[in-house]
Scaffold this motif. Structure first.
Motif, PDB file in Angstrom:
ATOM      1  N   GLN A 153     -17.883  -0.399  16.384  1.00 29.67           N
ATOM      2  CA  GLN A 153     -19.335  -0.349  16.783  1.00 29.67           C
ATOM      3  C   GLN A 153     -19.320  -1.838  17.794  1.00 29.67           C
ATOM      4  OE1 GLN A 153     -22.388  -0.696  13.947  1.00 29.67           O
ATOM      5  NE2 GLN A 153     -24.056  -1.081  15.331  1.00 29.67           N
ATOM      6  N   LYS A 154     -18.349  -2.973  17.069  1.00 31.94           N
ATOM      7  CA  LYS A 154     -18.586  -4.456  17.828  1.00 31.94           C
ATOM      8  C   LYS A 154     -17.865  -4.233  19.277  1.00 31.94           C
ATOM      9  CE  LYS A 154     -19.669  -6.734  14.079  1.00 31.94           C
ATOM     10  NZ  LYS A 154     -21.011  -7.641  14.043  1.00 31.94           N
ATOM     11  N   GLU A 157     -20.278  -2.308  21.750  1.00 25.77           N
ATOM     12  CA  GLU A 157     -21.296  -3.201  22.012  1.00 25.77           C
ATOM     13  C   GLU A 157     -20.878  -4.089  23.176  1.00 25.77           C
ATOM     14  OE1 GLU A 157     -22.494  -5.320  18.902  1.00 25.77           O
ATOM     15  OE2 GLU A 157     -23.483  -3.745  17.867  1.00 25.77           O
ATOM     16  N   ASP A 161     -22.642  -2.955  27.073  1.00 24.70           N
ATOM     17  CA  ASP A 161     -23.589  -3.828  27.510  1.00 24.70           C
ATOM     18  C   ASP A 161     -23.020  -4.358  28.863  1.00 24.70           C
ATOM     19  OD1 ASP A 161     -25.414  -5.884  27.953  1.00 24.70           O
ATOM     20  OD2 ASP A 161     -25.423  -6.747  25.919  1.00 24.70           O
ATOM     21  N   GLY A 165     -22.305  -7.999  27.983  1.00 21.54           N
ATOM     22  CA  GLY A 165     -21.050  -7.728  27.249  1.00 21.54           C
ATOM     23  C   GLY A 165     -19.751  -8.249  27.992  1.00 21.54           C
TER      24      GLY A 165
END
Length: 313
Positions: A153-154, A157, A161, A165
């Motif tokens: 998930q990290k 992201e 993004d 990101g």
């Protein structure tokens, strides 16, 4: 040829050996995989640092499915065939589905065999606190890192993004790349007294840095592993799965379904047979198999804990 050797039988035996799967070509080694990070406490997390890297084919990371459960005193790990194609038949997924259709005691058993998910990527180890206690140091080397969804998930992201990101920089070994800081804490005990790994504080470094000079980076990149090849080499032996299911008295649950699946696969190999829509089929399978499991108060181990125990075998 000697009179003591039957020429025709030897020729037949030779062909059998040529067609037989050569287990010696399986190059899977335990030292290819970074040992699962150990968790700290709720007050003090254990910290690891490294850089995610693409593999020789340019693959960044991949999701895979697996089944892991205990038989007697031994942990069994099986890579699920759905890791390669979600339409593939899997004996253990079928067993899970069948058991879930039973009573509450069957549902508890189903939980043990259900499909789990992990992700895999090449990982350059910058710092591993366990090196201080081990003679075999891993810092400065590349390993395959099998990480949980909380870590993925990290990464996702940063990838998705588009405004804030880091994008491809999280896989860049050069001066524009960013290390990932894994902080493995622990949750407070729940109502059942269970404690789980906590990755919530893990994050990417705030400062970009190269892993070394251009020559050093070339050496690092030349030591990365082919993810597809690694997963293929971990494919489960069907005969072994069947033997274990028979040992657990579970094979009869899926014996007929297995026959139908094999027959269907043979039919689908015929180009005249229309292919099913993969996405539609995947949705049906997910709805059928991804069901809530009532553990009836039975104590559970997290995937990290299970893998940690497997590492110790």
């Amino acid at each position: 040829m000697s009179q003591w050797i039957n020429k025709d039988l030897f020729s037949k035996f030779t062909e059998e050996k040529k067609n037989e799967k050569d287990n010696t070509t399986n190059t899977f080694r335990a030292d290819m995989v970074w040992k699962n990070p150990e968790r700290g406490t709720a007050e003090r997390a254990k910290v690891y640092e490294g850089r995610f890297l693409p593999d020789p084919k340019g693959n960044f990371y991949k999701k895979f499915h697996y089944h892991m459960f205990q038989v007697g005193d031994k942990w069994q790990f099986f890579l699920c065939p759905k890791s390669f194609n979600f339409d593939e038949y899997c004996d253990l997924c079928a067993v899970t589905s069948k058991l879930y259709m039973g009573d509450s005691s069957d549902k508890k058993v189903a939980y043990q065999y259900k499909r789990k998910d992990k992700f895999i990527c090449n990982w350059y180890i910058v710092d591993d606190p366990r090196d201080a206690e081990n003679d075999d140091k891993v810092a400065g080397s590349v390993r395959l890192y099998e990480f949980p969804g909380k870590v993925e998930q990290k990464l996702r992201e940063q990838i998705t993004d588009s405004k804030n990101g880091l994008g491809p920089a999280i896989f860049d070994p050069g001066p524009e790349g960013f290390n990932f800081i894994i902080k493995v804490g622990a949750t407070k005990k729940d109502a059942r007294g269970n404690v789980w790994p906590d990755y919530s504080l893990s994050d990417f470094s705030r400062r970009a840095a190269a892993l070394g000079t251009d020559d050093e980076i070339k050496k690092i990149m030349s030591s990365t592993y082919d993810i597809d090849k690694y997963l293929q080499e971990r494919e489960a032996d069907e005969e072994n799965i069947i033997n274990i299911l028979k040992q657990l008295s579970l094979f009869d649950l899926v014996k007929n379904e297995r026959k139908r699946a094999i027959a269907f696969k043979d039919q689908m190999a015929n180009d005249d047979i229309p292919k099913f829509d993969k996405k539609a089929e995947e949705k049906v399978v997910e709805e059928k198999e991804e069901v809530p499991f009532d553990t009836g108060g039975e104590e559970k181990l997290s995937d990290d804990d299970l893998l940690a125990q497997l590492d110790q075998l």
